[in-house]
Design an enzyme around this catalytic site. Structure first.
Site, PDB file in Angstrom:
ATOM      1  N   HIS A 242       0.800  -1.229   0.000  1.00  0.00           N
ATOM      2  CA  HIS A 242       0.000   0.000   0.000  1.00  0.00           C
ATOM      3  C   HIS A 242       0.834   1.281   0.000  1.00  0.00           C
ATOM      4  O   HIS A 242       0.364   2.318  -0.447  1.00  0.00           O
ATOM      5  CB  HIS A 242      -1.014  -0.003   1.159  1.00  0.00           C
ATOM      6  CG  HIS A 242      -0.419   0.252   2.507  1.00  0.00           C
ATOM      7  ND1 HIS A 242       0.148  -0.749   3.271  1.00  0.00           N
ATOM      8  CD2 HIS A 242      -0.292   1.395   3.244  1.00  0.00           C
ATOM      9  CE1 HIS A 242       0.576  -0.240   4.415  1.00  0.00           C
ATOM     10  NE2 HIS A 242       0.329   1.065   4.418  1.00  0.00           N
ATOM     11  N   LYS A 246       5.389   5.602  -2.178  1.00  0.00           N
ATOM     12  CA  LYS A 246       6.353   6.476  -1.486  1.00  0.00           C
ATOM     13  C   LYS A 246       7.740   6.398  -2.128  1.00  0.00           C
ATOM     14  O   LYS A 246       8.638   7.165  -1.776  1.00  0.00           O
ATOM     15  CB  LYS A 246       6.423   6.094   0.001  1.00  0.00           C
ATOM     16  CG  LYS A 246       5.189   6.564   0.762  1.00  0.00           C
ATOM     17  CD  LYS A 246       5.299   6.295   2.245  1.00  0.00           C
ATOM     18  CE  LYS A 246       4.036   6.785   2.946  1.00  0.00           C
ATOM     19  NZ  LYS A 246       3.987   6.321   4.343  1.00  0.00           N
ATOM     20  N   HIS A 295      -6.779   3.883  -0.185  1.00  0.00           N
ATOM     21  CA  HIS A 295      -6.544   3.551   1.226  1.00  0.00           C
ATOM     22  C   HIS A 295      -6.461   4.744   2.169  1.00  0.00           C
ATOM     23  O   HIS A 295      -6.431   4.576   3.386  1.00  0.00           O
ATOM     24  CB  HIS A 295      -5.330   2.606   1.385  1.00  0.00           C
ATOM     25  CG  HIS A 295      -3.988   3.270   1.386  1.00  0.00           C
ATOM     26  ND1 HIS A 295      -3.318   3.578   0.229  1.00  0.00           N
ATOM     27  CD2 HIS A 295      -3.172   3.667   2.402  1.00  0.00           C
ATOM     28  CE1 HIS A 295      -2.141   4.124   0.535  1.00  0.00           C
ATOM     29  NE2 HIS A 295      -2.037   4.194   1.840  1.00  0.00           N
ATOM     30  N   ASP A 324      -4.070   0.528   8.655  1.00  0.00           N
ATOM     31  CA  ASP A 324      -2.962   1.486   8.492  1.00  0.00           C
ATOM     32  C   ASP A 324      -2.899   2.432   9.705  1.00  0.00           C
ATOM     33  O   ASP A 324      -1.829   2.679  10.270  1.00  0.00           O
ATOM     34  CB  ASP A 324      -3.203   2.286   7.196  1.00  0.00           C
ATOM     35  CG  ASP A 324      -1.968   3.057   6.743  1.00  0.00           C
ATOM     36  OD1 ASP A 324      -0.861   2.733   7.225  1.00  0.00           O
ATOM     37  OD2 ASP A 324      -2.122   3.977   5.916  1.00  0.00           O
TER      38      ASP A 324
END
Ligand SMILES: [Fe+2]
Length: 386
Positions: A242, A246, A295, A324
């Site tokens: 997920h 990044k 998400h 998360d």
């Protein structure tokens, strides 16, 4: 000519006539001449028995009763054993002897004809007997045909059973191959997902292990909610990847201690779309790219990047969002110490139905109520400050 109606015979028949009187044999030969039969004669029962052995496929045997050495009844009884299918007729001057009646009753004699006989009657009788013989022959032929066809069917059935057996073996083998192939693909997929997950974590040591922890937590919640195995698998893969977006965010920002400024926060937010762009080209068996894109969406529309609301957000993404948050709040970050699992649960309860899906929040709170601090993290891997 014969004036009685006769039946058209299909075969040419052999007839044996036995009589010790030559005159009778001569008359019979004359009567049957031109009628289309093969007539054989014998002037004694002994000679008759010999001819029975020699002539194949006799249809009719006519014997005189009064003969020296052996009566017609005795002769026909023996003839019955030699040629059981032949029609047997006794010529006699007597009509009421016990021997004849007994022989008829035993089936040794089919008919007796009394002397003197009329030519037409004799021809008619012979024709009817031969017609009966033909029926017997036809009956036997059909009987043999049925037996032969039955035997063929049995063989055919054996062949079919063998074919079915071989086909079943082949199908089982293919199913095994398919299973092995599927397991291999599954291993490759798991390995690829893990490798991709490690790549992003290698750039951000503070979040190392974050995706794996989120995978565990999301899986626990999904199982608590009794979701189908396919959906749980999709949630696990999405969770493991997920934060892959990044990779496009400078590591200085990811590891920066203290609060991020507006621009930095906006840059971090791009990781959802980055991940979607990276993963959309991969043909996962599930909608992994879409789940990850969503998400950070929140039920009241306050999330990003699409500001989706409620049902518009995939259930997998709603679970991933909660998992998360639980992991992030329980873990240490460059800009703050770990807040702990209790704080995470308070956050979920407070925003149940607004930020977070009600059912997902309820599942989390129930898990926590049942198992406490060990609910989402193994005892050996407890979050500091939790
Ligand atoms: Fe994220």
């Amino acid at each position: 000519m014969n004036s009685l109606p006769t039946t058209q015979l299909k075969h040419r028949h052999s007839i044996l006539m036995v009589d010790d009187e030559e005159a009778i044999l001569d008359i019979m030969t004359m009567v049957l001449a031109g009628e289309g039969y093969d007539l054989h004669t014998a002037s004694s029962a002994e000679e008759g028995l010999k001819k029975l052995q020699e002539i194949p496929g006799l249809s009719l045997i006519i014997s005189d009763q009064m003969m020296p050495g052996m009566t017609g009844v005795e002769f026909l009884e023996q003839a019955c054993n030699i040629c059981p299918d032949a029609q047997r007729v006794l010529l006699t001057g007597y009509t009421d002897t016990d021997a004849i009646i007994n022989a008829i009753n035993k089936g040794r004699i089919h008919l007796y004809i009394t002397k003197p006989w009329r030519r037409d009657d004799l021809l008619y009788t012979i024709n009817q007997l031969l017609s009966k013989a033909e029926l017997i022959i036809e009956n036997r032929r059909l009987d043999e045909l049925v037996k032969k066809q039955n035997a063929e069917l049995v063989e055919l059935n054996k062949g079919l059973e063998e074919k079915v057996r071989l086909k079943t073996l082949d199908l089982n083998r293919r199913a095994e191959e398919l299973k092995a192939s599927y397991e291999k693909i599954q291993m490759i997929l798991d390995g690829t997902v893990l490798a991709m997950s490690k790549i992003v974590e290698s750039r951000d040591p503070y979040t190392a292990g974050h995706q794996q922890q989120v995978t565990n937590i999301a899986g626990i919640i999904a199982e608590k909610m009794s979701l189908p195995p396919d959906q749980i698998e999709a949630i696990r893969i999405s969770a493991a990847l997920h934060d892959i977006g990044k990779i496009a965010v400078p590591s200085e920002i990811l590891t920066k201690p203290g609060q991020l400024n507006h621009l930095e926060r906006e840059l971090v937010k791009t990781h959802c779309r980055n991940a979607y762009d990276i993963l959309k080209a991969i043909e996962f068996p599930y909608r992994i790219a879409e789940i990850i894109l969503q998400h950070h969406e929140r039920m009241d529309g306050s999330g990003y990047p699409q500001e989706l609301k409620g049902e518009a957000i995939m259930m997998e993404a709603r679970i991933l969002a909660v998992a998360d948050v639980i992991e992030a709040m329980s873990a240490h970050r460059p800009y703050r110490p770990a807040l702990g699992i209790d704080a995470a649960m308070e956050e979920i309860e407070r925003h149940r139905g607004t930020l977070y899906d009600r059912d997902v929040a309820d599942a989390c709170l129930e898990i926590y109520k049942e198992k406490g601090a060990d609910s989402f993290f193994p005892a050996t891997d407890m979050k500091q400050g939790g």
